[in-house]
Structures are given as C-alpha cells and as structure tokens.
Scaffold this active site. Structure first.
Site, mmCIF file in Angstrom:
data_model
loop_
_atom_site.group_PDB
_atom_site.id
_atom_site.type_symbol
_atom_site.label_atom_id
_atom_site.label_comp_id
_atom_site.label_asym_id
_atom_site.label_seq_id
_atom_site.Cartn_x
_atom_site.Cartn_y
_atom_site.Cartn_z
ATOM 1 N N TYR A 189 -1.519 -1.171 9.974
ATOM 2 C CA TYR A 189 -1.631 -1.503 8.550
ATOM 3 C C TYR A 189 -0.365 -1.072 7.804
ATOM 4 O O TYR A 189 0.189 -1.828 7.002
ATOM 5 C CB TYR A 189 -2.853 -0.797 7.985
ATOM 6 N N SER A 209 0.842 -1.196 0.000
ATOM 7 C CA SER A 209 0.000 0.000 0.000
ATOM 8 C C SER A 209 0.871 1.238 0.000
ATOM 9 O O SER A 209 1.992 1.229 0.535
ATOM 10 C CB SER A 209 -0.886 0.012 1.251
#
Length: 259
Positions: free
Chosen positions: A166, A151
């Site tokens: 995350y 990401s």
C-alpha cells in the site's frame, strides 16, 4: 452591470471513484460536491451502490447525477464509462477525484504475488486508467482539477494500518501526481494529491475499541479525521480558488506526520 459567467462548479461534473460504500471518503466527497452545486458521476465496483448514491444525491441536492459500476483496473471498462458520461446529459467533466483504493494490512514476507498485483492495480494503475480516460474532456472543456488519494503511509513508510504494498502504491500516486501536474500546467489543469492519516472510515475493517483509542491518542490532535473533512479538502482543491495550486501533496493528518 458586468456579466458574470457561471462558476465551474455550477456548469461541470465531478467524477468520484470509490464512493458507494458507507462511511467512506469517496461517499463524503461525492456528497460535498453535490452540496456545493456540482453535477456528480459516482464510479464504483459496486454498481448498485453507485447508482443508489447518485439517485440519493440528486434528490437531496437537486443536481444532475449518475452512477456507474466499473472495475477501475479494467482499462477498457474505464474508457467505456468515460464515453458514456461524455454522451450523457451530464455537464462537461471538470473535476476528477481518484479515491477508490484497497488496504494491505499484511506483513511483507506474507505478501504473495496476487496481493501485490491487486494493491498496485487498484491504488496506482486504476488511478492512471481513470485519469487518462477523463483528462481529454477536461482539456477540451477548458477546466480541470485532478485530485489523487495518497496516504501518510507513503510519506512516513507505513505505520498507520496498511503496510508495504500500500505504501509503495500510494508513493507511486505521488510521483504520478507531480509529473502529471507539470505536464498539464500549460493546459490550465491542476493535479494534486491528498495524504490522509488515520481516518474514521470503514477501510480498516475489524479493529477494537482499544486499538482505535490508542490510535487516536497517538495523534497530536487527539482524534482521527472524519471522512467529511477529507472530502471538503478534495472539493476545495477542485474549485476555482485553487487554480494556482498544483503538484502538491496536501497533508491532512492532525499533526501525526509533519515534514
């Protein structure tokens, strides 16, 4: 006339994790694989959804497919599914797309042990378990492409939707990708990561029209990525033309983060 062997796409299976849910990168990726002639194995925590998607793709594109319910944080379950696929009528696995993931839109000091463990388990450890389970088949089959979902959050330090756990997990995916790429290169197997920015998918859950508009306006391209655009990149990296690309992080963020 010289004899041409079938391409990898026509003789191999693509394994895609996290593909069952609607409006997801995993579903778009599995769909693109099938459209391009790959056999497809769909893995998802939602077994019924995985089976339904596999059936739909098989009927729509005329390729062999299968769906499996599996918790990618359970190494024994992952190994069992890999064995089932190896013993099935599907062709040899030639591509693995590690797309299953969970977000963590929680401020750091509100993150408890259980949430941290879950985010790391699904986004990082699960990628390890699944890759370890399917690599031997790719090595033995003589063709392998691993694409791992990271990401932009890992590159720029959050700032999209999910926060620190995350970002940490997705940064771990980058380290895993680079090191494994180095190890697997002598086998002719490539390992790459994709780092999407904001994407028009269901992972962000409850947002408002205003927040979505503001997010799109903050991106130089003026919009979010579609799941299909990200899926197309995964499938291209899994094809024959990408055989000399390994250990990379492919940014797909509309210019939101340029390093």
């Amino acid at each position: 006339m010289p004899h041409h062997e079938p391409t990898g796409t026509q003789t191999r299976t693509a394994v895609v994790t996290g593909a069952a849910s609607e409006r997801s990168i995993g579903r778009a990726t599995a769909t693109r694989f099938a459209r391009d002639g790959w056999s497809v194995a769909v893995l998802d925590l939602d077994g019924d959804g995985a089976i339904a998607l596999a059936r739909e793709l098989g009927e729509r594109f005329g390729v062999p497919t299968a769906g499996y319910g599996v918790d990618i944080t359970d190494s024994a379950a992952v190994n069992e599914v890999a064995a089932q696929i190896a013993g099935s009528e599907l062709p040899t696995v030639g591509a693995l797309s590690n797309i299953a993931g969970v977000p963590s839109p929680v401020s750091f000091l509100d993150v408890d042990d259980a949430l941290w463990d879950t985010i790391i388990a699904v986004n990082l450890t699960g990628t390890f378990y699944v890759t370890r389970a399917f690599l031997p088949a790719m090595i033995e089959g003589g063709y392998g492409r691993v694409v791992n979902m990271s990401s932009v959050s890992a590159q720029q330090g959050g700032g999209v939707f999910s926060k620190t756990p995350y970002s940490a997990a997705k940064a771990g995916v980058l380290g895993l990708t680079r090191s494994l790429a180095r190890e697997m290169a002598p086998e002719g197997i490539t390992v790459n990561a994709i780092a999407p920015g904001a994407a028009d998918t269901n992972i962000r859950g409850d947002t408002t029209e205003e927040s979505e508009a503001a997010l799109s306006a903050s991106i130089p391209m003026g919009r979010q990525a579609t799941a299909a655009e990200i899926g197309a990149l995964v499938v291209w990296l899994s094809g024959e033309d990408a055989g000399y690309i390994t250990g990379t992080t492919q940014a797909i963020n509309g210019g939101a983060y340029i390093s």
